[in-house]
Scaffold this motif. Structure first.
Motif, mmCIF file in Angstrom:
data_model
loop_
_atom_site.group_PDB
_atom_site.id
_atom_site.type_symbol
_atom_site.label_atom_id
_atom_site.label_comp_id
_atom_site.label_asym_id
_atom_site.label_seq_id
_atom_site.Cartn_x
_atom_site.Cartn_y
_atom_site.Cartn_z
ATOM 1 N N TRP A 192 0.827 -1.220 0.000
ATOM 2 C CA TRP A 192 0.000 0.000 0.000
ATOM 3 C C TRP A 192 0.862 1.271 0.000
ATOM 4 O O TRP A 192 0.322 2.369 -0.111
ATOM 5 N N LYS A 193 2.153 1.108 0.163
ATOM 6 C CA LYS A 193 3.061 2.266 0.243
ATOM 7 C C LYS A 193 2.474 3.303 1.218
ATOM 8 O O LYS A 193 1.954 2.931 2.255
ATOM 9 N N TYR A 232 0.047 5.301 0.124
ATOM 10 C CA TYR A 232 -1.201 5.702 -0.544
ATOM 11 C C TYR A 232 -2.371 5.722 0.437
ATOM 12 O O TYR A 232 -3.298 6.506 0.296
ATOM 13 N N GLY A 267 5.055 2.126 -10.786
ATOM 14 C CA GLY A 267 4.208 3.314 -10.608
ATOM 15 C C GLY A 267 3.683 3.898 -11.896
ATOM 16 O O GLY A 267 3.332 5.075 -11.948
ATOM 17 N N SER A 284 3.730 -1.963 -12.028
ATOM 18 C CA SER A 284 2.536 -1.660 -12.821
ATOM 19 C C SER A 284 1.725 -2.895 -13.196
ATOM 20 O O SER A 284 1.323 -3.063 -14.349
ATOM 21 N N GLU A 328 -1.642 -4.456 -13.173
ATOM 22 C CA GLU A 328 -3.002 -3.904 -13.136
ATOM 23 C C GLU A 328 -3.976 -4.951 -13.681
ATOM 24 O O GLU A 328 -3.535 -5.981 -14.217
ATOM 25 N N GLY A 354 1.596 -2.568 -6.284
ATOM 26 C CA GLY A 354 1.605 -1.285 -5.588
ATOM 27 C C GLY A 354 0.260 -0.584 -5.718
ATOM 28 O O GLY A 354 -0.721 -0.963 -5.073
ATOM 29 N N HIS A 355 0.201 0.418 -6.617
ATOM 30 C CA HIS A 355 -0.988 1.298 -6.654
ATOM 31 C C HIS A 355 -2.314 0.554 -6.827
ATOM 32 O O HIS A 355 -3.314 0.928 -6.233
ATOM 33 N N ALA A 397 -4.033 -0.596 -3.539
ATOM 34 C CA ALA A 397 -4.246 0.369 -2.457
ATOM 35 C C ALA A 397 -5.635 1.007 -2.456
ATOM 36 O O ALA A 397 -5.907 1.898 -1.658
ATOM 37 N N GLU A 398 -6.489 0.566 -3.368
ATOM 38 C CA GLU A 398 -7.881 1.035 -3.375
ATOM 39 C C GLU A 398 -8.777 -0.175 -3.530
ATOM 40 O O GLU A 398 -8.449 -1.092 -4.305
#
Ligand code: PEP
Length: 248
Positions: A7-8, A10, A167, A209, A211, A230-231, A234-235
């Protein structure tokens, strides 16, 4: 497959952290994937109770010291005490802040000393046509694996994370065929330090990346044992979409 959600920084809201954990627990409970989440340190204390859930927790970093007069540090023993089982070491975002291979190796040692498993991130900053980047990768791997006692080496989870792919978006990530080549290269490098039988069982995962648009093809053709995400982890919406795309 193994899915590690980094989640870094974020996530900066306890409600969001709890929602993400509810979803991750559900995915872990389905038994289809092994799931590890790596929340920012304060949320680890909130979320990572020792319990029966199949969901595991990782810290995003750990102190290189065992304890004592180290203001601001979180030690491996503290993490273990809170039910954390893994720790990410050598992430490029920490290397960017000055972490050397030696420091990463010390952190991996601290992790093992407290009974944690290190998730070792390695990855080249950029690629060159002479493939010099492979040397960079091998140096990162060797520094840690040779510093760790033989009995622990095969437990390390290696996360191949090319810095140029982190990222961004699925379009910028590594191609499945290129990933397969890198995984074979890493496995060969590992087999130089770990008995072949154990090296073959070591987990090599990919991050950069990942996704919903590329997870299925990377899983199918990339020869990986899982992903460090990563990103997209986080949602709730993007993590749910990722899991759905993976299952498809
Ligand atoms: C990471 O930095 O560990 C990572 C995989 O990030 P992202 O998925 O956002 O590229």
């Amino acid at each position: 497959m193994l899915i590690v959600g980094n989640w870094k920084a974020y996530v900066d809201d306890a409600k969001q952290a709890k929602e993400l954990v509810v979803l991750a627990r559900r995915v872990a409970a389905s038994g289809k994937h092994r799931v590890i989440v790596a929340p920012p340190a304060p949320y680890l204390g909130l979320l990572s109770k020792k319990g029966k859930s199949k969901l595991s927790f990782a810290a995003q970093d750990v102190s290189s010291a065992a304890g004592g007069a180290r203001t601001g540090e979180t030690t491996a023993a503290m993490l273990a005490d809170f039910g954390v089982s893994y720790v990410i070491v050598g992430h490029s975002e920490r290397r960017r802040e000055g972490e050397t291979d030696t420091l990463v190796a010390t952190k991996a040692g601290q992790a093992f000393a407290a009974g944690l498993i290190p998730i070792l991130c390695i990855g080249e900053k950029a690629r060159d046509i002479d493939a010099q980047y492979l040397k960079e990768l091998r140096a990162q791997l060797n520094a840690v694996i040779t510093a760790v006692p033989q009995k622990h080496r095969a437990k390390i989870i290696v996360a191949y994370e090319p810095v140029w792919a982190i990222g961004k978006s699925a379009l910028d990530a590594i191609q499945p065929g290129d990933l397969a080549e890198m995984v074979l290269y890493i496995r060969k490098a590992l087999s130089e330090h770990v008995p072949a039988k154990e090296a073959a069982k070591m987990k090599v995962i990919y991050g950069g990346s990942v996704e919903p648009a590329n997870i299925a093809s990377l899983a199918k053709e990339g020869l990986v044992d899982g992903f460090l995400v990563g990103h997209a982890s986080a949602e709730v919406k993007s993590f749910a979409a990722l899991i759905k795309a993976f299952a498809a």
